[in-house]
Design a protein around this motif. Structure first.
Motif, short mmCIF file in Angstrom:
data_model
loop_
_atom_site.label_atom_id
_atom_site.label_comp_id
_atom_site.label_asym_id
_atom_site.label_seq_id
_atom_site.Cartn_x
_atom_site.Cartn_y
_atom_site.Cartn_z
N PRO A 6 1.12 -1.01 -0.55
CA PRO A 6 0.03 0.27 -0.22
C PRO A 6 0.60 1.54 0.07
O PRO A 6 0.36 2.44 -0.99
N ILE A 10 2.03 2.26 -3.61
CA ILE A 10 0.93 3.60 -3.94
C ILE A 10 0.55 4.76 -3.55
O ILE A 10 0.70 4.96 -2.95
N LEU A 48 -1.53 7.30 -2.99
CA LEU A 48 -2.92 7.34 -2.53
C LEU A 48 -2.92 8.86 -1.24
O LEU A 48 -1.46 9.04 -0.53
N THR A 75 -2.93 5.75 3.23
CA THR A 75 -1.92 4.98 2.23
C THR A 75 -1.15 4.39 4.30
O THR A 75 -1.08 3.05 4.22
N PRO A 125 6.71 7.04 -2.64
CA PRO A 125 6.35 5.58 -2.55
C PRO A 125 7.69 5.08 -1.71
O PRO A 125 7.59 3.78 -1.76
#
Length: 253
Positions: free
Chosen positions: A49, A52, A54, A59, A134
């Motif tokens: 996660p 990604i 977000l 996240t 990320p």
């Protein structure tokens, strides 16, 4: 042998359908390095996660949800039990009394507070990781998990059991020389560090072993040795410390 030990480690440390049997369990308890290898698997899934793009809060929430869906609450329960034993702070209380508190199925104030604080600390660390980008976030999460499992393996290699049970089953087959393959298995995670991120990954990796040494010292004095609950507490605390160590190192260095 190593693959069978990894199968046993995943069956013991996670909720993944690893299909561990008695032979896998025996291979696992004779191979402390399997803790570290399982850390790569758990950390890899938990880091997904974070890779990604977000919102930060989403996240962080997905990281925590993935982590505990993978690992369950066994280690958290160990943290609660150890914290309850640690809360017995009267110097006149002997080890037997603390071990009795450790085995008590009811969670006291110390255990509740320790679990709540650890989860809050981990959640704040997850927010910090998410804000690092990320690739950095995912690698710190992986390194922190590998470090937490390295800490558990260190307890196996250096600790003596407080009583018969899970602690003795794990420690009776190992000695300090088994730390060599444990460390060899942990080091490769540093090679995954992003540009300029090596200090952060090293810091995240070292969090678990440092916590393990501190917990080992306390457990010898307060409990007379390690136990299954001590292993669980080391895992949860080591991960939280590793996450924050990685985030701080990334921010400062």
């Amino acid at each position: 042998m190593v693959l069978r030990a990894l199968q046993g480690a995943l069956a013991f440390l996670t909720r993944l359908p690893a299909g561990g049997d008695e032979r896998a369990w025996d291979a696992f308890r004779r191979t402390p390095m399997a803790f570290v290898l399982a850390g790569y698997v758990v950390g890899g899934f938990a880091a997904l996660p974070l890779a990604i793009p977000l919102p930060l809060s989403t996240t962080a929430a997905l990281y925590l949800a993935t982590l505990y869906l993978l690992t369950g609450v066994t280690h958290v329960d160990g943290l609660a039990d150890v914290a309850d034993a640690a809360a017995v702070h009267d110097d006149s209380v002997d080890r037997d009394r603390r071990r009795a508190v450790l085995k008590d199925s009811q969670t006291g104030v110390g255990g509740t507070l320790a679990v709540a604080l650890t989860l809050v600390v981990l959640a704040l660390g997850a927010l910090g990781m998410a804000g690092s980008g990320p690739r950095v976030a995912a690698t710190i999460a992986l390194a922190a998990e590998v470090g937490a499992k390295t800490g558990m393996a260190a307890l196996v290699c250096l600790g003596d059991a407080a009583h018969e049970g899970l602690g003795s089953a794990l420690t009776e087959e190992a000695d300090p020389t088994a730390l060599v393959p444990v460390l060899v298995a942990a080091v490769p995670v540093v090679a995954l560090a992003p540009p300029l991120g090596t200090p952060a990954i090293v810091a995240a990796l070292l969090g678990g072993p440092v916590v393990a040494l501190l917990v080992l010292r306390w457990s010898r004095s307060a409990l007379g040795g390690v136990s299954g609950d001590v292993f669980g507490a080391t895992n949860e605390l080591g991960r939280a410390v590793g996450v924050h160590a990685g985030v701080v190192a990334w921010a400062l260095l």
